[in-house]
Design a protein around this motif. Sequence first.
Motif, mmCIF file in Angstrom:
data_model
loop_
_atom_site.group_PDB
_atom_site.id
_atom_site.type_symbol
_atom_site.label_atom_id
_atom_site.label_comp_id
_atom_site.label_asym_id
_atom_site.label_seq_id
_atom_site.Cartn_x
_atom_site.Cartn_y
_atom_site.Cartn_z
ATOM 1 N N ASP A 97 4.628 79.255 -15.620
ATOM 2 C CA ASP A 97 5.219 78.183 -16.408
ATOM 3 C C ASP A 97 6.694 78.106 -16.030
ATOM 4 O O ASP A 97 7.458 79.026 -16.339
ATOM 5 N N PRO A 98 7.117 77.059 -15.321
ATOM 6 C CA PRO A 98 8.514 76.974 -14.889
ATOM 7 C C PRO A 98 9.516 77.097 -16.031
ATOM 8 O O PRO A 98 10.638 77.553 -15.826
ATOM 9 N N CYS A 219 0.120 83.233 -14.084
ATOM 10 C CA CYS A 219 0.668 84.532 -13.718
ATOM 11 C C CYS A 219 0.700 85.490 -14.882
ATOM 12 O O CYS A 219 0.903 85.103 -16.002
ATOM 13 N N ALA A 220 0.488 86.752 -14.609
ATOM 14 C CA ALA A 220 0.594 87.761 -15.650
ATOM 15 C C ALA A 220 0.971 89.097 -15.072
ATOM 16 O O ALA A 220 0.806 89.341 -13.896
ATOM 17 N N GLY A 270 3.642 82.955 -19.889
ATOM 18 C CA GLY A 270 2.223 82.690 -20.043
ATOM 19 C C GLY A 270 1.749 81.519 -19.227
ATOM 20 O O GLY A 270 2.437 81.031 -18.352
ATOM 21 N N PRO A 271 0.534 81.034 -19.510
ATOM 22 C CA PRO A 271 -0.085 80.018 -18.671
ATOM 23 C C PRO A 271 0.567 78.661 -18.803
ATOM 24 O O PRO A 271 1.051 78.306 -19.866
ATOM 25 N N PRO A 272 0.586 77.889 -17.713
ATOM 26 C CA PRO A 272 1.174 76.562 -17.782
ATOM 27 C C PRO A 272 0.275 75.610 -18.538
ATOM 28 O O PRO A 272 -0.921 75.631 -18.363
ATOM 29 N N ARG A 273 0.848 74.799 -19.389
ATOM 30 C CA ARG A 273 0.057 73.805 -20.095
ATOM 31 C C ARG A 273 -0.373 72.710 -19.134
ATOM 32 O O ARG A 273 -1.396 72.092 -19.308
#
Length: 283
Positions: A97-98, A219-220, A270-273
């Motif tokens: 998430d940028p 990414c994690a 966390g994950p990108p929306r």
Amino acid sequence: MDAIFAIDRAKDFDTFRAAARNFEVPSQNLIYADTEGHIGYQSPGKIPQRAKGDGTLPAPGWDSSYQWKGYIPFEKLPYEYDPERGYIVTANQAVIDPKGYSDLLTKDWGYGSRSQRINDLIESKTKDGGKISPDDMRTMQTDNRSEIATLLNPLLLKIDIADPYVREAQKLLEGWDYTQEPDSAAAAYFNAVWRNVSSSPSATSCPRRCAPRATASTCARPTPPARSTSRTSSSASAASATPTRRSRTAATAGTRSSARSSSRRRASGGPPRHPHRPGHRDP
């Protein structure tokens, strides 16, 4: 080449990542699977940290304020190990998430359509406890359905076209199943239209209008893996997919920079929306 040879000799995810540390250029999507049923992902590469600018445009070489401050530390690059979803997808989609990630990896993400398609195929097979076979993986690797077409084609068919020649081409899209066989006139015409749409000055707004659903891959920072002496299977180019025990699957359909997924511990936001990002054209 030393990094590739070291990856081939990796015995577990730790040694795989240690080898990936030396994979400096070009940045790739590296996926991992071993005989113990573990899977993982690593985004390697020497990606600069810029004092000014983002690298998308030429910088004035005479201005020292644009000098690089260094490189993003390897420890901060996206990686993942044994995500709870049981699979990893890499298809050039945005993997961080940028807004939450402190460094700029790239602005050249794919739109997310291919990764969405792969996620949909995997989920259709694994729902209700289903498992994925080697034949299923082969089908996914050769799948040629265009997710961008499912979003854009209905809009193209609504356009009122007076030119009879162009209208004849538009009719090709009526009833098209969105697969892209070599002899498909509809696929050829759609991709010609898409190429022009995506290269137009207004293309930056297209991803928002045609965004697919958010995918599961981001990414994690994973829990450190347990040591293993098992043989590993890894890929530095995309096109490999390895089913392993426990129905875990490493699936990939792309090659370019940066990383994936959200596992047990999220990092960097966390994950990108919206995995849809302007840049790489990804029909």
